[in-house]
Design an enzyme around this catalytic site. Sequence first.
Site, PDB file in Angstrom:
ATOM      1  N   LEU A   1       1.034  -1.180   0.060  1.00 48.11           N
ATOM      2  CA  LEU A   1       0.047  -0.070  -0.078  1.00 48.11           C
ATOM      3  C   LEU A   1       0.987   1.370  -0.084  1.00 48.11           C
ATOM      4  CD1 LEU A   1      -2.870  -0.852   2.816  1.00 48.11           C
ATOM      5  CD2 LEU A   1      -3.185  -0.476   0.157  1.00 48.11           C
ATOM      6  N   ASP A   2       0.539   2.258  -0.763  1.00 46.35           N
ATOM      7  CA  ASP A   2       1.512   3.410  -0.659  1.00 46.35           C
ATOM      8  C   ASP A   2       1.339   4.156   0.653  1.00 46.35           C
ATOM      9  OD1 ASP A   2      -0.763   5.187  -0.752  1.00 46.35           O
ATOM     10  OD2 ASP A   2      -0.882   5.001  -2.920  1.00 46.35           O
ATOM     11  N   LEU A   3       2.184   5.212   0.559  1.00 45.28           N
ATOM     12  CA  LEU A   3       2.434   5.844   2.048  1.00 45.28           C
ATOM     13  C   LEU A   3       1.089   6.522   2.539  1.00 45.28           C
ATOM     14  CD1 LEU A   3       4.910   7.073   3.993  1.00 45.28           C
ATOM     15  CD2 LEU A   3       4.587   9.018   2.737  1.00 45.28           C
TER      16      LEU A   3
ATOM     17  N   ARG B   1      -5.379   5.273  -7.499  1.00 42.03           N
ATOM     18  CA  ARG B   1      -5.167   6.744  -7.664  1.00 42.03           C
ATOM     19  C   ARG B   1      -5.345   7.297  -9.031  1.00 42.03           C
ATOM     20  NH1 ARG B   1      -4.633   8.911  -2.454  1.00 42.03           N
ATOM     21  NH2 ARG B   1      -3.847   7.262  -0.924  1.00 42.03           N
TER      22      ARG B   1
ATOM     23  N   SER C   1      -2.074   5.501   1.854  1.00 39.94           N
ATOM     24  CA  SER C   1      -3.102   4.546   1.992  1.00 39.94           C
ATOM     25  C   SER C   1      -3.137   3.774   3.210  1.00 39.94           C
ATOM     26  CB  SER C   1      -3.083   3.535   0.816  1.00 39.94           C
ATOM     27  OG  SER C   1      -3.205   4.344  -0.585  1.00 39.94           O
TER      28      SER C   1
END
Length: 244
Positions: free
Chosen positions: A115-117, A202, A119
């Site tokens: 998961l990105d930073l 996104r 999220s």
Amino acid sequence: MQSKDDRNTPEGIRLNRFLADCGLGSRRKAEEIILGGQVVINGKKVIDLGTRVNPETDVVTYRGDILRPGAEPKRLLILNKPIGYLCSHQDRFHEKTVFSLLPAAYKNYKIAGRLDLNSRGLLILTNDGDLAQRISHPSNGSEKEYLVTLKYDPGEKQIQAAFQKGILDAGEILRAKMVKLVPGKNCVYRVILGEGKKRQIRRMFHASGASVVDLQRIRVGSIRLEKLGLEEGKYLLQDTGVWE
């Protein structure tokens, strides 16, 4: 049937097999670790992929830790990731990684689908490298489900048409298996992906004229965050058998 190189001979077993047996990932990943000069045998750094090791007599270390095959059962670690934590073992630009939320005993676990930073939500880690690859690889069809809150909603029909047709972004075709507005909630969508590319959701909403203000993963395969009762930043351990 084992190949000749896989067998435990008087000279020992292949180093990549030994590392995989110790939970450091698939044999391909183990070879990357070897070539990166991160393995030391009896005090000497080893980068030769043909190296063999005797588990009974040789002392093998990885990043200073002594490795012992089969010492730990294969487990899943399920974390409810908060916003602001990087999915990485270490990063010189970010002190807050997901591993800073976990005890040191789990520092070698592999992340199965990042998961990105910015999220949050369901994150699966495991000490079974092959399982981590199966969960995260698109060809295995492990569905991932998300709740996405938008700053502005261009309209459900427009979003559905674009996501199902496919959006071309940076040379990649991005699609969703399902996208649907959550009843009774303005600007909140439920999205299901069959494969996950970097920052895919996104990117898809941005291409459709919408800005994501919150992204939460709520399901991976058969594992649902809502059934676990995990607060953000908390984790639990389960046997790998729960993965279907």
